[in-house]
Design a protein around this motif. Structure first.
Motif, PDB file in Angstrom:
ATOM      1  N   THR A  49       1.029  -1.112  -0.037  1.00  0.00           N
ATOM      2  CA  THR A  49      -0.002  -0.254  -0.327  1.00  0.00           C
ATOM      3  C   THR A  49       0.682   0.939   0.035  1.00  0.00           C
ATOM      4  O   THR A  49       0.070   2.370  -0.373  1.00  0.00           O
ATOM      5  N   GLU A 120      -4.912  -4.617  -2.787  1.00  0.00           N
ATOM      6  CA  GLU A 120      -5.340  -5.507  -2.307  1.00  0.00           C
ATOM      7  C   GLU A 120      -6.453  -6.077  -3.752  1.00  0.00           C
ATOM      8  O   GLU A 120      -6.757  -7.649  -3.117  1.00  0.00           O
ATOM      9  N   ARG A 198      -6.918   4.159   6.667  1.00  0.00           N
ATOM     10  CA  ARG A 198      -5.278   2.800   6.673  1.00  0.00           C
ATOM     11  C   ARG A 198      -6.264   1.873   7.066  1.00  0.00           C
ATOM     12  O   ARG A 198      -6.641   1.727   8.150  1.00  0.00           O
ATOM     13  N   GLY A 199      -5.746   0.599   6.985  1.00  0.00           N
ATOM     14  CA  GLY A 199      -6.083  -0.414   7.912  1.00  0.00           C
ATOM     15  C   GLY A 199      -7.559  -1.382   7.226  1.00  0.00           C
ATOM     16  O   GLY A 199      -8.191  -1.501   8.319  1.00  0.00           O
ATOM     17  N   SER A 201      -8.594  -3.431   5.376  1.00  0.00           N
ATOM     18  CA  SER A 201      -9.539  -4.356   5.303  1.00  0.00           C
ATOM     19  C   SER A 201     -10.436  -5.001   5.787  1.00  0.00           C
ATOM     20  O   SER A 201     -11.433  -5.501   5.855  1.00  0.00           O
TER      21      SER A 201
HETATM   22  N1  ASP Z   1      -3.333  -1.557   2.585  1.00  0.00           N
HETATM   23  C1  ASP Z   1      -4.259  -1.292   3.537  1.00  0.00           C
HETATM   24  C2  ASP Z   1      -3.175  -0.478   4.045  1.00  0.00           C
HETATM   25  O1  ASP Z   1      -2.491  -0.645   5.172  1.00  0.00           O
HETATM   26  C3  ASP Z   1      -5.720  -1.818   4.518  1.00  0.00           C
HETATM   27  C4  ASP Z   1      -4.988  -2.787   5.709  1.00  0.00           C
HETATM   28  O2  ASP Z   1      -3.829  -3.546   5.025  1.00  0.00           O
HETATM   29  O3  ASP Z   1      -6.304  -3.389   6.196  1.00  0.00           O
HETATM   30  O4  ASP Z   1      -3.287   0.171   5.559  1.00  0.00           O
END
Ligand code: ASP
Length: 455
Positions: A49, A120, A198-199, A201
């Motif tokens: 990402t 993703e 972010r994060g 998923s």
């Molecule tokens: N790849 C994205 C991120 O690094 C979402 C995730 O990993 O959940 O924020």
């Protein structure tokens, strides 16, 4: 059926993907798989990402991006090579990454969202190909086809799910084959890609679990469990076996980053149990996050978290309690500057407004102070920057007398001054404002105090 989400480190390279595939194979109920983009393979590695963000930035600045683009493509090809998957089957990957730079987007924010989402998307595409290669019939489903519709009202990089998504997803409940769906993004009603924060998923996994009324949502990550305190602050903290949604929400808010705090909302609405497990040790029980009904707390506090990066605006004015509309005036000023606030503990003559430091610039801070000075004429007004919040959370506190006493005793013994203390309206949390430099010491003191008391 179970919805399973694998985090970035669980899909970072061939050996991890192999473990993820073994986990999918092990339980035929694991029929919807949500992917993150490949994460870090070591502490100094870069997440795909972040590589995509660098790629997008280079495209926007018209810089040379050939090297970064190749780096991204290589991450996927290395995973495929581990399984001897012929590159020929994967032409979609370099094609997609290359075509990003040639696509027109409504503006730079939408461009950024589309680049990020590709991490993703391609990982889901690759995982579906690998599952088929390993003899498991699997299908890649893009969020467009799944019907994940999001609002971009807060910008295309901060999407929120729209309710029609849930009825679109319901049909996947019947799926007999494994479906692999990329996490982190959806489509706006206009058909543009928009990512969650972010994060995010984790958020997609929870949305899908709710949409298909899954029996549970398994969130595979790289730790054995969620711990009662940050392991870098307390040595060998207790793993939490079971906790309620609202405990997780309060702890996630204050920095327990294993599970995204926004991901709890769909899980709560659908009453879907969330199970956090380790891809590298799936036999371990992990942490179950469940509704409060029938939850029997085993300890007084479930966890202690600590969040930094807060700024507090402290205001003192005699007879503040008698003056009508003061808070309204202050909040209007904050709103006019586009600032949201997190907490607002007050006394008879005092008010503290706690906001996220990231929203503020020195100029904005000064302007807000000037505006409030003019509108309210306080006796004293100051910004306190060195501010952290320790959050003590536990359903067990609800019916127990003396928890606040334990918190203040622990902090006094550790010589930590308390700027503010507030028992959450939910009665399962106590929030303590302390100096940022005291935050870790205070967190450890509170954790150790209650562990000893509960022993
Ligand atoms: N790849 C994205 C991120 O690094 C979402 C995730 O990993 O959940 O924020």
């Amino acid at each position: 059926m179970k919805v399973v989400k694998f985090g970035g480190s669980s899909l970072a390279d061939g050996p991890h993907v192999e473990r993820a595939i073994a986990i999918i194979k092990e339980d035929p109920e694991r029929r919807i798989i949500v992917t993150s983009a490949p994460g870090k393979r070591s502490a100094d590695d870069v997440k795909v990402t972040d590589l995509l963000i660098a790629y997008a930035t280079a495209v926007l600045h018209r810089d040379d991006y050939a090297e970064i683009r190749e780096k991204i493509i290589r991450r996927y090809f290395e995973i495929a090579a581990f399984f001897d998957l012929p590159q020929k089957a994967l032409q979609f990957i370099p094609q997609t990454i290359t075509s990003l730079a040639e696509t027109a987007f409504p503006n730079a924010d939408y461009l950024m969202a589309a680049f990020k989402a590709t991490g993703e998307r391609l990982n889901a595409f690759l995982l579906a190909a690998l599952l088929n290669h390993q003899g498991i019939t699997a299908q890649f489903i893009d969020p467009k086809e799944a019907g994940i519709i999001v609002s971009d009202q807060l910008g295309p990089n901060n999407a929120t799910v729209l309710p029609q998504t849930y009825s679109h997803l319901a049909r996947f409940w019947e799926s007999r084959e494994v479906l692999v769906i990329p996490g982190f993004y959806g489509y706006t009603p206009n058909g543009e890609v928009a990512t969650f924060s972010r994060g995010g998923s984790d958020i997609t996994g929870a949305i899908i679990a709710r949409g298909v009324a899954a029996e549970c949502y398994e969130n595979f990550t790289d730790v054995d469990a969620i711990y009662a305190a940050n392991p870098t602050v307390v040595s060998h903290p207790r793993p939490i076996k079971e906790m309620t949604y609202r405990e997780m929400r309060e702890l996630a808010y204050a920095g327990f980053s294993v599970f995204h705090d926004e991901a709890l909302i769909p899980a709560i609405a659908g009453k879907i149990p969330v199970i956090v497990k380790n891809t590298n040790a799936p036999q371990r029980p992990g942490t179950r996050i469940i509704p409060a009904t029938n939850f029997k707390p085993q300890t007084t506090i479930t966890g202690v978290a600590c969040a930094r990066n807060f700024s507090a605006l402290y205001l003192h004015k005699y007879l503040l309690n008698k003056e009508v509309g003061v808070t309204l005036k202050i909040l209007k000023i904050l709103s006019a500057h586009g600032i949201s606030y997190e907490h607002m503990p007050s006394g008879i003559d005092d008010l503290t407004i706690i906001t996220r430091t990231s929203q503020l610039t020195p100029a904005l801070r000064q302007q807000i102070a000037l505006d409030i000075q003019a509108a309210v004429q306080p006796d004293h007004l100051e910004w306190i920057d060195d501010y952290a919040i320790i959050m003590v959370v536990g359903e067990g506190m609800h019916d127990r007398i003396g928890t606040t006493n334990g918190v203040t005793t622990a902090l006094a013994q550790a010589n930590v001054a308390i700027h503010m203390i507030n028992q959450g309206a939910s009665r399962i949390s106590i929030m303590v404002g302390v100096r940022a430099s005291d935050a870790d010491r205070g967190t450890a003191a509170i954790y150790n105090y209650f562990e000893k008391e509960d022993a």
